[in-house]
Design a protein around this motif. Structure first.
Motif, PDB file in Angstrom:
ATOM      1  N   TRP A 168       0.836  -1.211   0.000  1.00 46.81           N
ATOM      2  CA  TRP A 168       0.000   0.000   0.000  1.00 46.81           C
ATOM      3  C   TRP A 168       0.869   1.258   0.000  1.00 46.81           C
ATOM      4  N   LEU A 169       1.930   1.226   0.756  1.00 49.58           N
ATOM      5  CA  LEU A 169       2.838   2.367   0.824  1.00 49.58           C
ATOM      6  C   LEU A 169       3.490   2.625  -0.532  1.00 49.58           C
ATOM      7  N   VAL A 170       3.914   1.548  -1.197  1.00 50.01           N
ATOM      8  CA  VAL A 170       4.527   1.680  -2.529  1.00 50.01           C
ATOM      9  C   VAL A 170       3.515   2.254  -3.520  1.00 50.01           C
ATOM     10  N   VAL A 171       2.287   1.763  -3.495  1.00 45.61           N
ATOM     11  CA  VAL A 171       1.237   2.277  -4.386  1.00 45.61           C
ATOM     12  C   VAL A 171       0.974   3.755  -4.092  1.00 45.61           C
ATOM     13  N   ALA A 172       0.885   4.097  -2.814  1.00 42.50           N
ATOM     14  CA  ALA A 172       0.632   5.493  -2.437  1.00 42.50           C
ATOM     15  C   ALA A 172       1.762   6.400  -2.919  1.00 42.50           C
ATOM     16  N   ILE A 173       3.001   5.939  -2.749  1.00 37.06           N
ATOM     17  CA  ILE A 173       4.151   6.737  -3.207  1.00 37.06           C
ATOM     18  C   ILE A 173       4.112   6.892  -4.725  1.00 37.06           C
ATOM     19  N   ALA A 174       3.782   5.813  -5.437  1.00 41.21           N
ATOM     20  CA  ALA A 174       3.692   5.872  -6.905  1.00 41.21           C
ATOM     21  C   ALA A 174       2.619   6.878  -7.336  1.00 41.21           C
ATOM     22  N   ILE A 175       1.484   6.871  -6.660  1.00 39.85           N
ATOM     23  CA  ILE A 175       0.405   7.806  -6.994  1.00 39.85           C
ATOM     24  C   ILE A 175       0.860   9.241  -6.749  1.00 39.85           C
ATOM     25  N   VAL A 176       1.525   9.485  -5.636  1.00 38.96           N
ATOM     26  CA  VAL A 176       2.020  10.828  -5.329  1.00 38.96           C
ATOM     27  C   VAL A 176       3.033  11.271  -6.391  1.00 38.96           C
ATOM     28  N   VAL A 177       3.937  10.363  -6.791  1.00 35.87           N
ATOM     29  CA  VAL A 177       4.936  10.697  -7.816  1.00 35.87           C
ATOM     30  C   VAL A 177       4.252  11.060  -9.131  1.00 35.87           C
ATOM     31  N   VAL A 178       3.242  10.283  -9.520  1.00 33.58           N
ATOM     32  CA  VAL A 178       2.506  10.568 -10.760  1.00 33.58           C
ATOM     33  C   VAL A 178       1.805  11.918 -10.658  1.00 33.58           C
ATOM     34  N   ILE A 179       1.159  12.194  -9.542  1.00 35.67           N
ATOM     35  CA  ILE A 179       0.471  13.475  -9.349  1.00 35.67           C
ATOM     36  C   ILE A 179       1.471  14.625  -9.421  1.00 35.67           C
ATOM     37  N   LEU A 180       2.621  14.460  -8.779  1.00 33.54           N
ATOM     38  CA  LEU A 180       3.647  15.503  -8.823  1.00 33.54           C
ATOM     39  C   LEU A 180       4.170  15.714 -10.244  1.00 33.54           C
ATOM     40  N   ALA A 181       4.373  14.622 -10.964  1.00 31.86           N
ATOM     41  CA  ALA A 181       4.865  14.724 -12.343  1.00 31.86           C
ATOM     42  C   ALA A 181       3.853  15.440 -13.226  1.00 31.86           C
ATOM     43  N   VAL A 182       2.582  15.069 -13.097  1.00 32.18           N
ATOM     44  CA  VAL A 182       1.529  15.727 -13.878  1.00 32.18           C
ATOM     45  C   VAL A 182       1.451  17.204 -13.492  1.00 32.18           C
TER      46      VAL A 182
END
Length: 197
Positions: free
Chosen positions: A6-20
């Motif tokens: 869950w932590l890895v998924v959450a970090i991935a989502i945050v990274v994608v949001i930051l990139a966008v």
């Protein structure tokens, strides 16, 4: 799913949001910068192209082309001589308005040449001028159109007078510009007496 997953998924989502968010902010900043630099020419280019992206790519290409030009200020002697010639053209307007407008067009082109702008093609002149002189491009377009009609003897005296006013706007801007300051912005020299006539 495990807490680590869950932590890895959450970090991935945050990274994608930051990139966008970064891409969106970069595009908005570029758009804002182009609007500030090109003013009304930005809106005109967007209207004439199929998409905003295409228009912005064209404006960026204009900046790149302009950066490769050897655009330079005029010497004080050249500015004084051109101001004197402009006064002579304005004086001739009284007796020969059509001829004076043709002379004004030639004089503006001559100043552009001396400043380092290519002048072979009118559309390319507009494109090159738009990078630093976007605020006076509509004046130049209108003056050039009236000048073309005057060559066919299809312009009224009032239209010819308007053409002189339009040419003068760009002429003054080209004549009075000085090189970039240390902060990268261009200063504008106050008009000479002869040019103010």
């Amino acid at each position: 799913m495990t807490p680590v997953a869950w932590l890895v998924v959450a970090i991935a989502i945050v990274v994608v949001i930051l990139a966008v968010g970064y891409v969106v902010m970069t595009n908005l900043n570029r758009r804002r910068r182009l609007k500030e630099r090109f003013g009304p020419e930005y809106d005109r280019t967007v209207r004439e192209r199929d998409s905003r992206k295409e228009a912005e790519q064209e404006l960026h290409a204009r900046e790149l082309r302009h950066s490769r030009l050897d655009v330079r200020p005029l010497s004080q002697e050249s500015r004084t001589a051109y101001a004197r010639k402009w006064s002579e053209v304005q004086e001739r307007f009284v007796d020969a308005p059509g001829f004076a407008v043709t002379e004004a067009d030639a004089l503006v082109t001559s100043v552009m040449t001396d400043r380092g702008y290519p002048t072979e093609d009118f559309e390319q002149r507009l494109s090159d001028l738009s990078v630093e002189h976007a605020s006076t491009l509509d004046h130049y377009r209108r003056a050039h159109e009236i000048s073309r009609r005057a060559a066919r003897q299809d312009a009224t005296t009032e239209e010819l007078r308007q053409a002189m006013v339009h040419y003068r706007a760009l002429f003054q801007e080209l004549l009075d510009e000085v090189p970039a300051r240390s902060d990268g912005h261009r200063a504008v020299r106050s008009s000479t007496k002869e040019a103010d006539r």
